[in-house]
Scaffold this active site. Structure first.
Site, PDB file in Angstrom:
ATOM      1  CE  LYS A 215      -3.508   2.806   0.785  1.00 11.16           C
ATOM      2  NZ  LYS A 215      -4.506   3.151  -0.226  1.00 11.16           N
ATOM      3  CB  CYS A 269      -3.629   7.981   0.049  1.00  9.17           C
ATOM      4  SG  CYS A 269      -5.056   7.108   0.720  1.00  9.17           S
ATOM      5  CG  PHE A 333      -7.449  15.420  -1.692  1.00 10.55           C
ATOM      6  CD1 PHE A 333      -6.807  14.571  -2.588  1.00 10.55           C
ATOM      7  CD2 PHE A 333      -8.465  14.896  -0.920  1.00 10.55           C
ATOM      8  CE1 PHE A 333      -7.200  13.249  -2.729  1.00 10.55           C
ATOM      9  CE2 PHE A 333      -8.856  13.575  -1.054  1.00 10.55           C
ATOM     10  CZ  PHE A 333      -8.228  12.750  -1.960  1.00 10.55           C
ATOM     11  CE  LYS A 334      -9.456  12.464  -7.135  1.00 17.04           C
ATOM     12  NZ  LYS A 334      -9.356  11.055  -7.529  1.00 17.04           N
ATOM     13  NE  ARG A 341      -9.798  12.622   4.265  1.00 14.85           N
ATOM     14  CZ  ARG A 341      -9.791  11.290   4.196  1.00 14.85           C
ATOM     15  NH1 ARG A 341      -9.532  10.570   5.271  1.00 14.85           N
ATOM     16  NH2 ARG A 341     -10.022  10.693   3.049  1.00 14.85           N
ATOM     17  CE  LYS A 420      -4.999  19.744 -11.647  1.00 12.25           C
ATOM     18  NZ  LYS A 420      -4.235  18.571 -11.155  1.00 12.25           N
TER      19      LYS A 420
END
Length: 425
Positions: A215, A269, A333-334, A341, A420
């Site tokens: 992971k 993550c 965050f996306k 977060r 972006k």
């Protein structure tokens, strides 16, 4: 005795990973007891509603609660299987914080019985599952927990990381392959019984330590590739090259696939997990550490561009810097989620707004109100058009579909900082 029938599952932690998992088990007519310390989350779920944003999840939870297969509570109850999906943040100098996992293990320990299986899903440093077994054994010395491949325990334990993409969790929970890392082979088989309730993807068996590392490796790989793209964006800015055009051209090479740069890396993550590897082997994880530092530095670079633009507008419009308005598009965050977060975009707005109070407008279509940290700095949540009308500087931070599909008309003299690359052309 091998018990294959799973009739009840307890999911500890009803957040972005735990609640979808609970709903999937319940959708297969398995009794699910959801455990959480957040009373608001418990009450919301028990009404058949959800406290997070995830496509299709609201329908699943509503049906599961209505049909009596899903119930949330703060007090653990007996079950055939326990899935732990609690946060694993870091503390201090990127040191893993396992306190949530320890608290979860201690909370379920009193209701454990012979034949149960415990599965840790929380992203964890190597060795955490074995550490969890030790915590459980301390609280329940009357039960035998797995220690070696020769052991026949009363309670089986495995590590099975989640591998889902926010915004596509419901589909990916069913379709994605899963890594099953048992403390022993028998533990892996018991975990397979649990996931076969709803997983159609392949179940790949390994040991707990390899599963934990897999992971972390997946996210460190992504982080390193994003760092390469972000580093390119800095170089191209200095050399006056359009980095998005460059990457598009380079990706025509049959063996090149460069990712897209952005304002940084966020989420719980990719922005966190590589540090667990660094912490485990700090003298060896040199490129992994550098990728983290590169991506962590990108928000500061974006901030410097905004500050430069504020000063330029003030000088050229002959107004005070305190009168310059800045519109920031995207806080998550996306793209296309409400999750703030570890968001670099949120970090950028918060950092800048501290120095330029009351001058920032945020456009985030996936939330209804700003976090207190921004409201306290005078940041306003507005529509796209309101921000375009009011602001001297437009900062594109997150490529939400609403922004990609409808580029607004910018006024002459309005400055665009596009992290972006979606509104540049």
């Amino acid at each position: 005795m091998h018990k294959s029938k799973v009739t009840s599952v307890s999911v500890v932690g009803l957040g972005y990973i735990g609640l979808p998992a609970a709903a999937m088990f319940a959708s297969r007519k398995v009794k699910v007891i959801g455990i959480d310390v957040n009373q608001h989350a418990i009450e919301t779920i028990n009404k058949g509603q959800i406290h997070i944003v995830e496509p299709e999840l609201d329908l699943l939870v509503h049906a599961a609660v209505t049909e009596g297969y899903l119930r949330a509570t703060a007090v653990p109850e007996p079950a055939d299987a326990f899935i732990i999906a609690v946060p694993t943040p870091f503390k201090g100098d990127y040191e893993p914080d396992l306190s949530y996992i320890k608290a979860a293990a201690n909370s379920i320990a009193p209701v454990l019985k012979k034949g149960d299986v415990i599965i840790l899903e929380s992203t964890s440093p190597v060795g955490t599952t074995e550490q969890m077994v030790e915590w459980l054994a301390e609280v329940r010395p009357d039960l035998r927990f797995p220690k070696s491949h020769l052991d026949t325990p009363d309670v089986h334990v495995a590590y099975c990381p989640e591998r889902v993409l926010p915004g596509h969790v419901v589909r990916e929970l069913v379709q994605n392959d899963r890594i099953i890392g048992g403390i022993t082979d028998a533990c892996s088989q018991r975990a397979i019984d649990v996931y076969r309730v709803f997983v159609d993807g392949e179940l790949l068996i390994t040991d707990a330590r390899t599963a934990e590392m897999s992971k972390l490796t997946e996210n460190a790989f992504r982080d390193a590739n994003i760092a390469f793209a972000n580093e390119l964006s800095l170089i191209c800015d200095r050399l006056n090259i359009n980095v998005w055009e460059l990457i598009k051209l380079a990706n025509h090479h049959p063996r090149v696939n460069i990712l897209q740069p952005g304002p940084g890396v966020g989420g719980h993550c990719i922005a966190v997990d590589p540090w667990f590897i660094v912490h485990s082997a700090p003298d060896m994880a040199k490129s992994i550490r550098q990728a983290r530092e590169t991506n962590n530095a990108k928000p500061r670079w974006v901030e410097s561009k905004v500050v430069e633009a504020i000063r330029f507008v003030a000088a050229n419009h002959e107004i005070a810097e305190t009168d310059v308005k800045v519109g920031c598009f995207g806080l998550a965050f996306k793209a296309n989620i409400d999750d703030l977060r570890e968001s670099p975009s949120l970090d950028i707005v918060h950092t800048l707004a501290k120095d330029y109070r009351g001058q920032f407008i945020a456009v985030e279509p996936n939330i209804n109100e700003l976090p207190n940290s921004l409201r306290e700095l005078g940041v306003q949540l507005q529509t796209t058009q309101a921000a375009i009308d009011e602001c001297h500087i437009i900062v594109m931070l997150v490529d939400h579909s609403e922004f990609v599909e409808a580029k607004p008309e910018l006024r002459k003299g309005q400055i665009l900082i596009d992290a972006k690359g979606i509104w540049l052309n």
